[in-house]
Design a protein around this motif. Structure first.
Motif, short mmCIF file in Angstrom:
data_model
loop_
_atom_site.label_atom_id
_atom_site.label_comp_id
_atom_site.label_asym_id
_atom_site.label_seq_id
_atom_site.Cartn_x
_atom_site.Cartn_y
_atom_site.Cartn_z
N ASN A 119 9.02 5.72 -8.89
CA ASN A 119 9.72 4.19 -9.13
C ASN A 119 9.81 4.00 -7.83
OD1 ASN A 119 11.50 5.16 -11.31
ND2 ASN A 119 12.66 6.42 -9.87
N ALA A 120 8.18 4.71 -7.62
CA ALA A 120 8.06 3.56 -5.91
C ALA A 120 7.76 2.76 -6.55
CB ALA A 120 7.08 4.84 -5.68
N GLN A 121 7.43 1.71 -7.24
CA GLN A 121 6.81 0.17 -7.15
C GLN A 121 7.42 0.29 -9.15
OE1 GLN A 121 2.54 -1.34 -7.34
NE2 GLN A 121 3.38 -2.11 -5.67
N VAL A 163 2.70 0.38 -12.40
CA VAL A 163 1.49 -0.45 -11.93
C VAL A 163 0.53 0.44 -11.24
CG1 VAL A 163 0.85 -1.81 -10.06
CG2 VAL A 163 1.66 -3.13 -11.70
N PRO A 164 1.76 1.24 -10.28
CA PRO A 164 0.27 2.58 -9.15
C PRO A 164 0.31 3.00 -10.60
CG PRO A 164 2.45 2.07 -8.50
CD PRO A 164 2.87 1.47 -9.83
N ALA A 165 0.73 3.59 -12.15
CA ALA A 165 -0.16 4.77 -13.15
C ALA A 165 -2.35 3.80 -12.99
CB ALA A 165 0.74 5.04 -14.02
N TYR A 210 0.81 -0.74 -0.08
CA TYR A 210 -0.27 -0.15 -0.09
C TYR A 210 0.52 0.74 -0.02
CZ TYR A 210 -2.90 3.40 1.75
OH TYR A 210 -4.11 4.56 1.90
N GLN A 211 1.78 1.35 0.74
CA GLN A 211 2.69 2.68 0.90
C GLN A 211 3.95 2.77 -0.15
OE1 GLN A 211 4.90 2.24 4.28
NE2 GLN A 211 3.33 1.84 5.80
N ASP A 262 3.02 5.88 -2.87
CA ASP A 262 4.13 7.04 -2.94
C ASP A 262 3.90 7.26 -4.14
OD1 ASP A 262 6.40 8.68 -2.28
OD2 ASP A 262 7.69 6.92 -2.82
N PHE A 263 3.26 6.91 -5.28
CA PHE A 263 3.50 7.37 -6.61
C PHE A 263 1.77 8.13 -6.38
CE2 PHE A 263 0.25 7.02 -10.39
CZ PHE A 263 1.57 8.09 -11.75
N VAL A 264 0.56 7.42 -5.65
CA VAL A 264 -0.54 8.32 -6.11
C VAL A 264 -0.61 9.67 -4.93
CG1 VAL A 264 -2.67 8.54 -5.47
CG2 VAL A 264 -2.05 5.96 -6.02
#
Length: 303
Positions: free
Chosen positions: A230-232, A280-282, A217-218, A222-224
């Motif tokens: 580069n968070a994930q 992925v967070p995108a 989640y964190q 971090d992206f959101v």
């Protein structure tokens, strides 16, 4: 004496893994590629460069593959000038996220030619690959897994035997199903929150530190929240590939998996929208945009 290692696939994960092998004294041969940075760095530190998989196999006792998936693995192993063409016994360690059905079919075919195959997919990120702190799931015959273990421990903090060949790749798909499932749920929840005027910061203030908080989640948030690209570092096209492998596995097992289908569809939407190479967070932005809202410029909630 340490066995001679051949390494194919010096991408974001593979370059760190190969660097650890070399630093810890394993004789290393790497496969030539048009992207030279990682290869040149490893050669400067003592690695040898091979031009074809066959040449690499001839110089190696154990070959590690860290490529995109099963089609690439099969081409490297059985294609023109592939590993098999060297005509010698090998241990192949497939660290790719491959289709378990292909892995279990390939293993006996290679065994008939004196080549042992273990599937050893990875968890965690390029950062942990460089630090030698990956998690590795290993499927294969006990003697092959025992032979591979000291090599894997050069770049892994945890080496977890999973059972016969193919079970490592199956466990990796289940691991990714859970993580990609979280991503799809976060993305849809953020979109619905935005529809109601709830900012990502409000969302985070409720979940962070609660029972729903976790390291995944964190990284996602971090992206959101901070737009940290580069968070994930895992591309959505690869997420779709893995969820497609999961669908294939479920079909072969005669299982109904509606959640898996829904998660796969979320990433299919992103890839169809031209965002496959985004991380992925995108997915959160893709799902928001598909519903006419944005998560980027929403004001931070008042203190």
């Amino acid at each position: 004496m340490k066995e001679r290692i051949g390494f194919i696939g010096l991408g974001a994960m593979g370059s760190g893994m190969a660097g650890n092998l070399l630093a810890k004294g394993w004789p290393l041969t790497v496969l030539a590629h048009t992207r030279r940075e990682a290869i040149d760095q490893l050669v400067a530190k003592g690695a040898t460069e091979a031009v074809t998989p066959r040449e690499l196999a001839l110089a190696s006792d154990v070959v590690i593959l860290c490529v995109t998936g099963s089609p690439q693995v099969e081409q490297i192993v059985k294609g023109r000038d592939g590993l098999v063409s060297a005509g010698k016994p090998l241990l192949i360690v497939d660290c790719s996220t491959s289709n378990p059905a292909v892995t279990t079919h390939l293993a006996p075919e290679l065994a008939a030619q004196g080549i042992a195959l273990v599937d050893a997919p990875l968890a965690r990120t390029p950062k942990e690959a460089a630090e030698g702190k990956l998690d590795v799931m290993v499927g294969g015959a006990p003697e092959a897994v025992a032979r591979a273990r000291p090599i894997l421990e050069a770049f892994a903090a945890r080496v977890i035997p999973t059972g016969p060949v193919g079970t490592g790749h199956t466990m990796k798909l289940l691991n990714n199903f859970i993580s990609m499932g979280y991503s799809a749920i976060y993305s849809e929840a953020l979109m619905l929150g935005a529809k109601a005027g709830l900012t990502p910061h409000v969302f985070d203030s409720v979940l962070r530190g609660s029972r729903m908080d976790c390291a995944f989640y964190q990284a996602f948030f971090d992206f959101v929240l901070n737009r940290n690209e580069n968070a994930q570092r895992f591309a959505m096209v690869n997420a779709l590939k893995d969820m497609s492998y999961l669908a294939s596995f479920a079909h072969s097992a005669g299982a109904v998996n509606p959640m898996g289908a829904a998660v796969r569809n979320s990433f299919a939407i992103a890839v169809a929208a031209g965002q496959g190479e985004a991380f992925v967070p995108a997915l959160s932005d893709v799902i928001a945009a598909a519903n006419g809202v944005s998560l980027i410029d929403l004001p931070k909630a008042a203190e």
